[in-house]
Design a protein around this motif. Structure first.
Motif, PDB file in Angstrom:
ATOM      1  N   GLN A 229       0.828  -1.205   0.000  1.00 38.57           N
ATOM      2  CA  GLN A 229       0.000   0.000   0.000  1.00 38.57           C
ATOM      3  C   GLN A 229       0.866   1.259   0.000  1.00 38.57           C
ATOM      4  O   GLN A 229       0.609   2.212  -0.752  1.00 38.57           O
ATOM      5  CB  GLN A 229      -0.917   0.002   1.227  1.00 38.57           C
ATOM      6  N   SER A 230       1.911   1.263   0.834  1.00 39.33           N
ATOM      7  CA  SER A 230       2.803   2.425   0.883  1.00 39.33           C
ATOM      8  C   SER A 230       3.602   2.564  -0.404  1.00 39.33           C
ATOM      9  O   SER A 230       3.796   3.670  -0.918  1.00 39.33           O
ATOM     10  CB  SER A 230       3.757   2.304   2.081  1.00 39.33           C
ATOM     11  N   LEU A 231       4.061   1.442  -0.945  1.00 35.55           N
ATOM     12  CA  LEU A 231       4.839   1.486  -2.189  1.00 35.55           C
ATOM     13  C   LEU A 231       4.004   2.001  -3.351  1.00 35.55           C
ATOM     14  O   LEU A 231       4.514   2.708  -4.229  1.00 35.55           O
ATOM     15  CB  LEU A 231       5.385   0.087  -2.501  1.00 35.55           C
ATOM     16  N   GLN A 232       2.728   1.652  -3.366  1.00 41.54           N
ATOM     17  CA  GLN A 232       1.864   2.126  -4.439  1.00 41.54           C
ATOM     18  C   GLN A 232       1.732   3.643  -4.401  1.00 41.54           C
ATOM     19  O   GLN A 232       1.657   4.300  -5.450  1.00 41.54           O
ATOM     20  CB  GLN A 232       0.479   1.471  -4.309  1.00 41.54           C
ATOM     21  N   LYS A 233       1.741   4.226  -3.215  1.00 39.36           N
ATOM     22  CA  LYS A 233       1.679   5.685  -3.078  1.00 39.36           C
ATOM     23  C   LYS A 233       2.968   6.328  -3.596  1.00 39.36           C
ATOM     24  O   LYS A 233       2.945   7.429  -4.139  1.00 39.36           O
ATOM     25  CB  LYS A 233       1.423   6.064  -1.626  1.00 39.36           C
ATOM     26  N   VAL A 234       4.094   5.628  -3.400  1.00 41.38           N
ATOM     27  CA  VAL A 234       5.365   6.143  -3.916  1.00 41.38           C
ATOM     28  C   VAL A 234       5.352   6.135  -5.438  1.00 41.38           C
ATOM     29  O   VAL A 234       5.725   7.114  -6.090  1.00 41.38           O
ATOM     30  CB  VAL A 234       6.557   5.301  -3.396  1.00 41.38           C
ATOM     31  N   VAL A 235       4.915   5.019  -6.013  1.00 41.27           N
ATOM     32  CA  VAL A 235       4.925   4.861  -7.467  1.00 41.27           C
ATOM     33  C   VAL A 235       3.951   5.834  -8.145  1.00 41.27           C
ATOM     34  O   VAL A 235       4.240   6.392  -9.215  1.00 41.27           O
ATOM     35  CB  VAL A 235       4.570   3.410  -7.846  1.00 41.27           C
ATOM     36  N   SER A 236       2.796   6.038  -7.523  1.00 43.96           N
ATOM     37  CA  SER A 236       1.759   6.864  -8.143  1.00 43.96           C
ATOM     38  C   SER A 236       1.963   8.356  -7.907  1.00 43.96           C
ATOM     39  O   SER A 236       1.174   9.168  -8.376  1.00 43.96           O
ATOM     40  CB  SER A 236       0.382   6.454  -7.612  1.00 43.96           C
ATOM     41  N   SER A 237       3.017   8.721  -7.196  1.00 42.18           N
ATOM     42  CA  SER A 237       3.282  10.138  -6.912  1.00 42.18           C
ATOM     43  C   SER A 237       3.701  10.850  -8.203  1.00 42.18           C
ATOM     44  O   SER A 237       4.733  10.545  -8.792  1.00 42.18           O
ATOM     45  CB  SER A 237       4.383  10.266  -5.854  1.00 42.18           C
ATOM     46  N   LYS A 238       2.887  11.813  -8.658  1.00 37.74           N
ATOM     47  CA  LYS A 238       3.177  12.532  -9.901  1.00 37.74           C
ATOM     48  C   LYS A 238       4.329  13.516  -9.693  1.00 37.74           C
ATOM     49  O   LYS A 238       4.410  14.183  -8.679  1.00 37.74           O
ATOM     50  CB  LYS A 238       1.935  13.271 -10.384  1.00 37.74           C
ATOM     51  N   SER A 239       5.199  13.582 -10.671  1.00 36.04           N
ATOM     52  CA  SER A 239       6.348  14.503 -10.654  1.00 36.04           C
ATOM     53  C   SER A 239       7.309  14.210  -9.510  1.00 36.04           C
ATOM     54  O   SER A 239       8.095  15.072  -9.118  1.00 36.04           O
ATOM     55  CB  SER A 239       5.862  15.961 -10.557  1.00 36.04           C
ATOM     56  N   GLY A 240       7.232  13.001  -8.956  1.00 39.45           N
ATOM     57  CA  GLY A 240       8.156  12.628  -7.892  1.00 39.45           C
ATOM     58  C   GLY A 240       9.495  12.203  -8.451  1.00 39.45           C
ATOM     59  O   GLY A 240       9.721  12.211  -9.676  1.00 39.45           O
ATOM     60  N   LEU A 241      10.387  11.813  -7.576  1.00 35.50           N
ATOM     61  CA  LEU A 241      11.723  11.376  -7.982  1.00 35.50           C
ATOM     62  C   LEU A 241      11.633  10.012  -8.657  1.00 35.50           C
ATOM     63  O   LEU A 241      11.132   9.047  -8.074  1.00 35.50           O
ATOM     64  CB  LEU A 241      12.647  11.303  -6.765  1.00 35.50           C
TER      65      LEU A 241
END
Length: 343
Positions: free
Chosen positions: A87-99
């Protein structure tokens, strides 16, 4: 506790940069450096500091969000809480314009978790097959399957949590094979014996039960057991013995492992209490031994364990609950006459 530590770190960093120029740039630079080192805890702390210096900054907010959820994912993964990690990893991946580097690390960990889930699921299926073999008394097939599973466990660190369960199944198979071997030996003796009329079963209700003494040469303990019981073929490592008939089973064994993971006898006692799936009807603990007794699946189980500095000795007596009056005196006699070497 983790939040308190982060608060102290944040305040400390704030104090350090308060007297310098370009606080925002330095905090962002340090955060990126921590990202490169995969220290997401410190990265989120630096990005939080940057956001403090430039409130509402979109870039700092995005990076903080990624680092925070990446850290949470790693913590959940270490605890084997794969659902929370995903669940936490999905939030990282779906973060727009993130690193992108952080997103790539998150995707790699997602693939690894799915792969690990596949391995553990398959391993659990194979263990279920072994349990079915034990229920069907196909012990040799179960033994071969367990040997394969043991090799898989040794080759894959992600399966380490199954080690204790695998050990229990291995012991069940060993006892099952011993009982079958003893039954074959007994049947062979009956066929070969001359017919002298109907056999007479010994009356275990009688107060005149005779006992024999078994002494274990490897661990130095001894136990008295009813002489009418059969003895299963002893294990090759010489750690103990099993005596049984259709009503009564006595298992006795020694070990060089006094308490698991160096626990105290109190911790071992509490751990075993917790592992028993039914109510314990009798329990007692002393400075170097403890007793546990309970009823499970219609059988009374009485276990007494002794612990020394380098060895432990235990005996387990099992008999039908409806024959309690018949075998309680046997339990009392064995308990009083058992000589332990764990002193």
């Amino acid at each position: 506790m983790k939040l308190q530590v982060r608060a102290f770190v944040f305040l400390g960093l704030l104090t350090l940069v308060a007297c310098s120029n370009n606080e925002y740039e330095k905090a962002m630079s340090n955060g990126m450096k921590s990202i490169g080192e995969k220290d997401y805890y410190m990265a989120s702390t630096y990005f939080e500091l940057a956001l403090f210096e430039k409130k509402g900054d979109e870039q700092a907010s995005l990076y903080l969000n990624q680092a925070y959820y990446m850290e949470r994912a790693l913590q959940a993964y270490e605890k084997k809480d794969f659902d929370a990690a995903l669940q936490s990893l999905q939030k990282v991946v779906s973060s727009k314009s993130g690193l992108q580097t952080v997103q790539m690390e998150a995707e790699k960990l997602i693939d690894h978790i799915h792969s690990e889930n596949d391995v553990t699921s398959l391993f659990e299926e194979k263990m279920t097959e072994v349990k079915n073999m034990i229920d069907n008394e196909t012990y040799n097939d179960a033994k071969n399957k367990l040997e394969t599973l043991q090799r898989e466990l040794e080759a894959n660190d992600s399966l380490s949590d199954y080690e204790s369960e695998l050990r229990v199944l291995t012991e069940q198979v060993k006892i099952g094979i011993q009982k079958k071997q003893a039954k074959v030996v007994d049947e062979t003796k009956e066929v070969a014996a001359p017919k002298k009329g109907p056999s007479i079963k010994s009356d275990s209700n009688s107060r005149n039960i005779t006992y024999q003494t078994y002494t274990n040469s490897r661990f130095g303990f001894s136990i008295q057991y009813p002489s009418h019981l059969m003895m299963a073929p002893p294990p090759t490592n010489g750690d103990g013995a099993i005596f049984f008939n259709e009503e009564l089973e006595i298992t006795v064994y020694g070990s060089h492992q006094t308490c698991v993971n160096g626990d105290t006898i109190e911790e071992c006692y509490e751990e075993e209490l917790t592992s028993i799936p039914v109510n314990v009807t009798y329990k007692k603990q002393s400075n170097n031994w403890y007793v546990l007794s309970y009823i499970e699946n219609g059988f009374i189980v009485y276990k007494k364990s002794f612990f020394g500095q380098s060895v432990s000795n235990s005996f387990i007596i099992k008999y039908p609950a409806n024959l309690k009056e018949k075998f309680d005196p046997v339990v009392t006699h064995i308990s009083k006459t058992f000589v332990s070497s764990a002193y």
